[in-house]
Enzyme design. Sequence first.
Site, mmCIF file in Angstrom:
data_model
loop_
_atom_site.group_PDB
_atom_site.id
_atom_site.type_symbol
_atom_site.label_atom_id
_atom_site.label_comp_id
_atom_site.label_asym_id
_atom_site.label_seq_id
_atom_site.Cartn_x
_atom_site.Cartn_y
_atom_site.Cartn_z
ATOM 1 N N ASN A 147 2.485 1.658 -13.054
ATOM 2 C CA ASN A 147 3.857 1.226 -13.376
ATOM 3 C C ASN A 147 3.877 0.792 -14.832
ATOM 4 O OD1 ASN A 147 2.155 -1.064 -12.158
ATOM 5 N ND2 ASN A 147 3.769 -2.210 -13.186
ATOM 6 N N MET A 164 -5.154 -7.212 -11.857
ATOM 7 C CA MET A 164 -5.621 -8.454 -11.226
ATOM 8 C C MET A 164 -7.058 -8.356 -10.727
ATOM 9 S SD MET A 164 -2.169 -9.164 -9.017
ATOM 10 C CE MET A 164 -0.538 -8.889 -9.725
ATOM 11 N N SER A 165 -7.857 -7.515 -11.376
ATOM 12 C CA SER A 165 -9.223 -7.324 -10.845
ATOM 13 C C SER A 165 -10.183 -6.936 -11.958
ATOM 14 C CB SER A 165 -9.201 -6.213 -9.790
ATOM 15 O OG SER A 165 -8.905 -4.971 -10.387
ATOM 16 N N HIS A 218 -6.294 -2.042 1.166
ATOM 17 C CA HIS A 218 -7.726 -2.256 0.899
ATOM 18 C C HIS A 218 -8.454 -2.243 2.234
ATOM 19 C CE1 HIS A 218 -7.322 -3.816 -3.339
ATOM 20 N NE2 HIS A 218 -6.077 -3.800 -2.911
#
Length: 289
Positions: free
Chosen positions: A251, A227-228, A72
């Site tokens: 995945n 997770m976002s 990031h």
Amino acid sequence: MNYSEIIRMFSFNRFEEYKETAEWLLNQTAIRPVVAIICGSGLGGLADRLEESVTFKYEDIPRFPTSTVAGHAGKLVFGKLVGHDCVCMQGRFHLYEGYNIHMVSYPVRVFSQLGVKTLIVTNAAGGLNDRYSVGDIMIIKDHINMPGFAGQNPLCGPNDERFGVRFPCMSDAYDRELRVKLRSTAEAMGVTHFLQEGVYCMVAGPSFETIAECKLLQTLGADAVGMSTVPEVLMAHHCGLRVLGVSLITNKVITDYDSEEKANHEEVLRTTQKQTKLLQDLVCGFLSM
Ligand code: HPA
């Protein structure tokens, strides 16, 4: 982290704070973005396609949080993408970095004050749906805010009506027209074999899900897990931005107790490297339609 930063971690942001950030940015560049793009893990290459670009490091932007994850970059890039004035976040903020949820979604209200009308969010996600393959691209049609069930919603706290209503409807958070348009783009590009449409479930991370958790999320009707994204979308829909959300399935989650496989960040980054160009082409094609 100094004392005032720690205080900020536990407080709500006020209208004037978003405004201060937005005004600072507007004073630095003549670009007036109508589209904002938030790039997920390893998907920041889109920002490099912006023309006549002006770049700001997060740490140089007043009141902006700073990013801490490998993969990031931590830059806000203004520029033109297929003729549209855009602002692009290369690197986003996550709950698992320790930010409170108001800081995770801070940029979205700044975008709204810059004059942005449409938000495009991308992310890397684990495939829960058995029919999905690694490398698929999922148009997000809805979400499950798992942290929200535990009180983690960026709209908690005093509501400022200048942003939006106290109790916003979320059944139409992911704009139908934009979803149809992305599908048409994929058809025109001949890449519908990669395309899925489904429900994204947000978990806080940073640990990947256990087998029992994956089975639970499947039972709940989620097609992908990450997770976002959800905090930014809640904030965006609240203040009237149209949202297009896209997940890259990096995945397949593990649901078999006999499996030797393990979820890992390296696999996530490997898949994004392979498919990032396709995702970038799709977004550019979408904008040019
Ligand atoms: N779980 C949670 N977040 C993720 C995953 C996953 O399997 N893959 C990419 N982000």
